[in-house]
Design an enzyme around this catalytic site. Structure first.
Site, PDB file in Angstrom:
ATOM      1  N   GLN A 535      24.758   6.243 -44.044  1.00 56.38           N
ATOM      2  CA  GLN A 535      24.751   4.927 -44.671  1.00 56.38           C
ATOM      3  C   GLN A 535      26.141   4.302 -44.631  1.00 56.38           C
ATOM      4  OE1 GLN A 535      22.347   3.138 -45.494  1.00 56.38           O
ATOM      5  NE2 GLN A 535      20.596   4.404 -46.034  1.00 56.38           N
ATOM      6  N   GLU A 585      14.002  15.413 -38.233  1.00 60.53           N
ATOM      7  CA  GLU A 585      14.876  14.454 -37.545  1.00 60.53           C
ATOM      8  C   GLU A 585      14.777  14.689 -36.045  1.00 60.53           C
ATOM      9  OE1 GLU A 585      17.292  11.657 -36.334  1.00 60.53           O
ATOM     10  OE2 GLU A 585      16.774  11.827 -38.462  1.00 60.53           O
ATOM     11  N   ASP A 713      13.011   7.461 -44.508  1.00 66.23           N
ATOM     12  CA  ASP A 713      14.101   6.503 -44.312  1.00 66.23           C
ATOM     13  C   ASP A 713      14.257   6.266 -42.814  1.00 66.23           C
ATOM     14  OD1 ASP A 713      16.241   4.836 -44.580  1.00 66.23           O
ATOM     15  OD2 ASP A 713      17.675   6.388 -45.158  1.00 66.23           O
ATOM     16  N   CYS A 741      15.564  -0.331 -44.099  1.00 63.14           N
ATOM     17  CA  CYS A 741      16.635  -1.296 -43.846  1.00 63.14           C
ATOM     18  C   CYS A 741      16.092  -2.532 -43.150  1.00 63.14           C
ATOM     19  CB  CYS A 741      17.742  -0.664 -43.001  1.00 63.14           C
ATOM     20  SG  CYS A 741      17.184  -0.030 -41.405  1.00 63.14           S
TER      21      CYS A 741
END
Length: 818
Positions: A535, A585, A713, A741
């Site tokens: 971030q 991931e 996320d 986002c």
């Protein structure tokens, strides 16, 4: 008969007599008893009324009741502010005049937020006016120069020769289809009867150029083309500026770097927050509208869709917006483009517009409040170096050049900081990543330039007051058109000369595992590699992760899935609140960082799984590995454990084997740049073994977790459809926290997660013909038709988090339950 509960303030004013409650004593209907009923007001008795006859209620009797009710019952502020869909479709409505929705444009009222129903004629006119104003504003901000014409001309000529044109007889056409080339543009001119000398258009851009024979021909062509509709866009005509032009005139046509990067910088921070909160509210309204369209025909709408009207059209309650403690210089990662300024000078900074619109000019970032002072100083040092470099800066029109981009990543010290403190004092480590294109370059010349560049950065850092931190210097090789390089692009760590004692002592950073810096979130130390996601506003990210953990309702019996975990920040910061964390991931270097971060912070209840970037593995990972992990760690019944997990492991091993063979056959080593990706390659070769070991059940122990929660996320593109399917179809997953986002993709993913399943006969995209121009929300509605039968989630609440002050971007958190 089903009834729905409606707020009292949403009902129309009563027109009928109120009936007594059911608990009241019934009035005797015997005629003999009517005479004996006492009268509270003898004046109300009609002398002409026969004995025993029921007295009719007069208007005066009703008037006191209405007056007492008018103080208690008021129309909802949303009364008649939306068009009735039934009336629009059937030209009638069973509710009649009591319907709370408007029956036609005449009854429609403005909403409390001073907007009109977007499906109404007035709403459509307002939207068209806004789009027109936006197009005019974009036209004023676009700059078309002679250099652009020359680059397109050179591409078409093949040999690099450039024709000489008269700029006074040349015009630029804006809003052309980006897939057109010169041939399509010339064909269009022929269809419109436009006479011209030459026409040029490059695929991927919305601008084209035309040159006329004389002034009369140009005037006639402009009259025909200006405002012409092409693919629902109106053409605009602009002048072509010469290569050399006045600086003040240029600034009238192009916005500054401050305006391009931080468009809200001139507003007060309170106004910025209000604007972003309103924007998130519009996204929630969009979710409710599209979910209503996505629901199967003939089925009742979900309750959260029905009650969205009571919330002003919002899909769920918007809890507010969390502000950023630091509003200036908050970014710990800044990516500076390398190109030419408006005056043709090599510059390191921000692009002044979109390349699609023909803007490639770059301006220094000296007036951008979101950029840190350290990043600005390193951009200045690099700019001074490339001005003297023998190698050229990147030219996006001609796809040539060497220097492309500078990325500055910062790692701050632990603790809490504010705007009043010196930004340099809170930064402990700095990583510089220089992106270059090694195509057709000389190896010896490149090595010399790299050595001089490292020396320039080191000397510039020491010459600054106070001295700038410099931890690692990395070079990234990338030859694509865009500066966005894939995560596996070759990297090379350069030694940084140390001149304190008069000798050149170089750092021995020869492995990628050493090319990293560290940052802190919630008193945890995180290791960050060059391409790993982290971030950009760590101070506000702490608040973001706290909100996500609170909404997830975590506990010791919780199994937490951290999907798109990156360097493991979310899972690791919440590990002390759950029984176990499973991070998933696709970036191998990010997973290596996550494992390292768990070790650094002494966290043992986290496991991280990596998958190669291929659709086959994504799908299998989402549908099988996640399901196997859920079966392993959840406290399930004997009935749910009926299917042996070993079978799933056998299928997984076969899939892993085929995936590894495919990946190994496609691997080609880069010969031009020495890389330091040994740790990543080792992790990728062993990643599937880690998956197999992680999903292998412990035969001697029973599953230990009763609750499963997922926090996702994803990047701006949103979740992969296979991941959405895995999250939706597993029955034990009851709570999902979505951090986005890009609220646009959150809306699209929520449509697939929250709309009811279709029947088998209606399932599939039978009416979808792959239309080219379709929004992501509409595409999600089509994909929702193929979702397997499963219980849908429902949006519970949402929160806006301002991770990016001074910009129009805003983070959004949403809680989904079922």
């Amino acid at each position: 008969m089903e009834t729905s509960s409606v707020e009292i303030n949403e009902l129309p004013l009563p027109t009928k007599t109120l009936t007594p409650p059911a608990s009241a004593e019934p009035i005797p209907m015997d005629t003999s008893s009517i005479d004996e009923l006492p009268s509270s007001d003898s004046n109300l008795t009609d002398n002409n009324e026969a004995v025993g006859e029921k007295r009719k209620r007069t208007d005066e009797d009703e008037k006191p009741n209405l007056e007492s009710l008018e103080t208690k019952i008021t129309p909802s502020p949303w009364w008649k502010t939306s068009l009735c869909s039934y009336f629009r479709r059937e030209a009638s409505c069973s509710h009649g005049s009591e319907c709370k929705y408007a029956h036609g444009e005449a009854e429609l009222r403005m909403k409390p937020d001073n907007t009109w129903d977007p499906t109404s004629e007035r709403g459509k006119k307002v939207k068209a006016m806004k789009l027109s104003e936006q197009e005019e504003k974009e036209d004023d901000e676009v700059l078309f120069t002679e250099q652009m014409m020359e680059s397109i001309d050179g591409d078409e000529g093949g040999g690099g020769s450039v024709s000489v044109v008269d700029l006074s007889l040349s015009k630029c056409l804006v809003h052309l289809p980006n897939k057109w080339q010169s041939d399509e543009l010339k064909k269009f001119f022929g269809e419109q009867g436009v006479q011209y000398k030459s026409a040029k258009k490059r695929r991927g851009m919305i601008v084209g150029f035309v040159t006329f024979e004389n002034a009369e021909q140009m005037q006639s062509g402009v009259e025909i083309l200006d405002g012409k509709t092409v693919n629902s866009s109106n053409l605009k005509i602009a002048d072509v500026l010469p290569r050399t032009f006045d600086k003040n005139d240029a600034r009238k046509s192009v916005k500054s770097a401050r305006g391009a990067v931080t468009p809200l910088a001139d507003l007060s921070y309170a106004d910025q927050l209000e604007q972003k909160k309103t924007s998130i509210g519009q996204m929630l309204k969009k979710l409710a509208r599209n979910a209503r369209k996505a629901c199967p025909n003939g089925n009742s709408l979900p309750q959260w869709v029905l009650t969205s009207r009571d919330r002003g059209g919002l899909a769920c309650n918007l809890e507010g917006i969390i502000e950023s403690p630091i509003t200036n210089g908050y970014r710990n990662k800044c990516e500076f483009s390398v190109g030419l300024s408006l005056q043709g000078k090599p510059t390191v900074g921000f692009s002044l517009g979109s390349f699609c619109a023909g803007v490639t000019a770059v301006e220094e970032p000296v007036d951008c409040p979101n950029v840190s002072k350290i990043a600005v100083q390193y951009a200045s040092i690099f700019q001074k170096f490339i001005e003297k470099s023998k190698l050229q800066v990147w030219n996006r029109f001609q796809h040539s050049g060497f220097w492309r981009q500078l990325t500055v990543r910062e790692g701050r010290k632990p603790g809490v900081f504010s705007n009043d403190e010196d930004a340099i004092t809170r930064i402990a480590e700095v990583m510089l990543i220089v992106q270059v294109c090694l195509t057709d370059s000389d190896e010896t010349e490149v090595a010399t330039e790299f050595e001089e560049m490292a020396k320039a950065f080191a000397e510039g850092a020491r010459a600054s007051s106070p001295t700038l931190p410099l931890t690692v210097l990395v070079v990234q090789n990338h030859s694509g058109i865009s500066n966005v390089a894939p995560p596996d692009s070759p990297l090379q760590v350069l030694p940084i000369p140390m001149l304190d004692n008069g000798t050149n002592q170089e750092q021995t950073t020869n492995a990628l595992t050493e090319a990293r810096i560290h940052d802190h979130i919630n008193n945890l130390r995180f290791s960050i590699s060059p391409t790993a996601f982290f971030q950009v506003n760590t101070v506000t990210a702490e608040k973001l992760y706290t909100i996500a953990g609170d909404w997830a309702d975590l506990g010791p019996d919780t199994l937490l899935f951290d999907v798109c975990c990156g360097t493991g920040t979310i899972g690791l910061t919440l590990a002390h609140r759950v029984g176990m964390v499973i991070g998933i991931e696709m970036n191998a270097s990010a997973v290596a960082d996550a494992e390292r971060n768990a070790t650094i912070n002494g966290i043992s209840n986290c496991k991280f799984i990596c998958s190669k970037a291929c659709i086959l593995t994504i799908t299998y990972l989402a549908e099988n590995v996640m399901s196997s992990l859920l079966k392993q760690y959840l406290d399930v019944t004997e009935m749910e454990e009926a299917k042996p997990l070993s079978n799933a492991n056998d299928d997984l091993d076969k899939q892993i084997s085929s995936t590894e063979e495919m990946s190994n056959s496609e691997h080609v080593a880069d010969q031009n740049l020495p890389t330091t990706n040994s740790r990543v390659e080792e992790l990728q070769n062993n990643e599937q073994k880690d998956i197999s070991s992680s999903v292998e059940p412990e035969k001697s122990t029973k599953p230990q977790f009763k609750n499963v929660v997922a926090i996702v996320d994803p990047p701006r593109s949103g979740l992969h459809p296979a991941v959405i399917k895995a999250l939706r179809t597993h029955p034990r997953l009851k709570r999902l926290v979505y951090i986005s986002c890009n609220p646009e993709t959150l809306v699209a993913n929520a449509i697939e997660l929250c709309t009811p399943s279709f029947d088998e006969a209606d399932r599939g995209n039978k009416n979808y013909r792959g239309r080219k121009k379709i929004g992501i929300a509409a595409l999600a509605r089509h994909r929702a038709k193929s979702m397997p039968t499963s219980e849908a989630f429902r949006p519970v609440k949402a929160m806006a988090v301002d991770l990016f002050p001074h910009t129009d971007h805003c983070e959004m958190v949403m809680l989904l339950e079922r």
